[in-house]
Design a protein around this motif. Sequence first.
Motif, short mmCIF file in Angstrom:
data_model
loop_
_atom_site.label_atom_id
_atom_site.label_comp_id
_atom_site.label_asym_id
_atom_site.label_seq_id
_atom_site.Cartn_x
_atom_site.Cartn_y
_atom_site.Cartn_z
N VAL A 258 0.85 -1.19 0.00
CA VAL A 258 0.00 0.00 0.00
C VAL A 258 0.89 1.24 0.00
O VAL A 258 1.83 1.33 0.81
CB VAL A 258 -0.92 0.01 1.24
CG1 VAL A 258 -1.67 1.33 1.38
CG2 VAL A 258 -1.90 -1.16 1.19
N PHE A 259 0.62 2.17 -0.90
CA PHE A 259 1.38 3.42 -0.91
C PHE A 259 1.13 4.18 0.39
O PHE A 259 -0.01 4.38 0.80
CB PHE A 259 1.00 4.29 -2.11
CG PHE A 259 1.60 5.67 -2.07
CD1 PHE A 259 2.97 5.83 -2.02
CD2 PHE A 259 0.80 6.80 -2.08
CE1 PHE A 259 3.55 7.10 -1.97
CE2 PHE A 259 1.35 8.07 -2.04
CZ PHE A 259 2.72 8.22 -1.98
N ALA A 260 2.22 4.60 1.04
CA ALA A 260 2.10 5.27 2.34
C ALA A 260 2.38 6.76 2.22
O ALA A 260 1.49 7.59 2.47
CB ALA A 260 3.07 4.63 3.35
N VAL A 261 3.61 7.13 1.86
CA VAL A 261 4.01 8.54 1.79
C VAL A 261 5.10 8.68 0.74
O VAL A 261 5.81 7.72 0.43
CB VAL A 261 4.56 9.06 3.14
CG1 VAL A 261 3.48 9.07 4.21
CG2 VAL A 261 5.77 8.25 3.60
N PRO A 262 5.28 9.89 0.20
CA PRO A 262 6.50 10.14 -0.58
C PRO A 262 7.68 10.23 0.38
O PRO A 262 7.57 10.78 1.48
CB PRO A 262 6.22 11.48 -1.26
CG PRO A 262 5.19 12.14 -0.41
CD PRO A 262 4.38 11.05 0.23
#
Length: 408
Positions: free
Chosen positions: A42-46
């Motif tokens: 899951v994409f969390a943060v840049p």
Amino acid sequence: MSLSTAELIAQRQPGHSLPRDLYCNQQTLHDDLEQIWYREWVFAVPACEIPKAGNFATLQLGAFPVIIVRGGDGRIRAFHNVCRHRGQRLCAKASGSNPKLVCPYHQWTYDLDGRLLYARDMGEGFDASKYGLKPVHCIDLGGMVFICVAKVPPAVNELAQNLMRYLAPSGLSDAKIAHSSTIVEKGNWKLVMENNRECYHCGGAHPELCRTYSDDPLMTVMEGPHSASNEILTHWDRCDAAGLPARFVNAPDMQWRMARAPLMDNQESFTMSGKAAVMQRMGSIPWNDAGSLMFYHFPSSWNHFLPDHAIVFRILPISPTETEVTTKWLVHKDAVEGRDYDLAKLTEVWLATNDEDRRVVEENQAGILSPAYEPGPYSPRQEAGVIHLVDWYCATMASRLGLQSAAE
């Protein structure tokens, strides 16, 4: 008696929207979390959101509070945001910076690598090494940080190789967050993602976006690295000549895809004028009109990477009919607001588009909640991306719920 998630998926009609309960049932949300959100990356943060040691960001993934932190060694790690003493959440803020992770309840103190450093008055024989923070799988792919709460995460090699190569010219390691926006859409997470995967609605709903982003499906429908509209193929040839990764690449099951597509009429950025929003360009992209590198990843993210800035989007389910949508605008780390960019001009198109999408999704959900709702057919021309999403969702859930026949 209501049908189970597995039964609903087994009975769904291909090429059509999903049965009502798959968009609004509590048991379906539980199954979605267990079978998809807790098992996938899951994409969390840049990564640029936490550029220095001690910087952290938090998120709530279903039942799991998670903290992502950059260590003293520069490495980004993720942990369950739960103290090993009595379970207090370590960090309540969305982001911040601390030299150590200190529980606010009884001051148990952890190093940035998760080791327990201090626990007062725990008695003789207490072994601090047994009470470090529980890790969460975490990987930085070219400046995008993904997490997975599963014990064993899925393979990520193919995505990693492609995404790192495609993102390299955007120079995300030299970026910073110019603005962040979080809204709650009163709609199921699948409706939020479905709405993103088509522009059938764009002409009627997004006047700001349609100044630069075409709602012609030929401008976004791509079937392979050499299969797209002539305009896109010409753009890819130009990118090839400059060594700029651009051609369509995807996972076999369409869980992720990426490609660089031109904006309308050789415009430069998602602005009301069509001109670049930021004077200080990002990375090494050779022209202002290089278009947008579009990257999506099911279940959690879609993104645009332009020559002057980037926009990353993350969704997280809250309830069967609520979804958190977070948008972050990235600019070069040396860009100065008021000199190199005007924040209002940078953000106005997607702030407006996000709010328009929120209203669309909420009205979509309101209609689906009606007992009169029944699944309708998708447009193969306009909604191919939605079909990819729904087919991926159903195949993944069917396989994991033991319905191989429905997954085929």
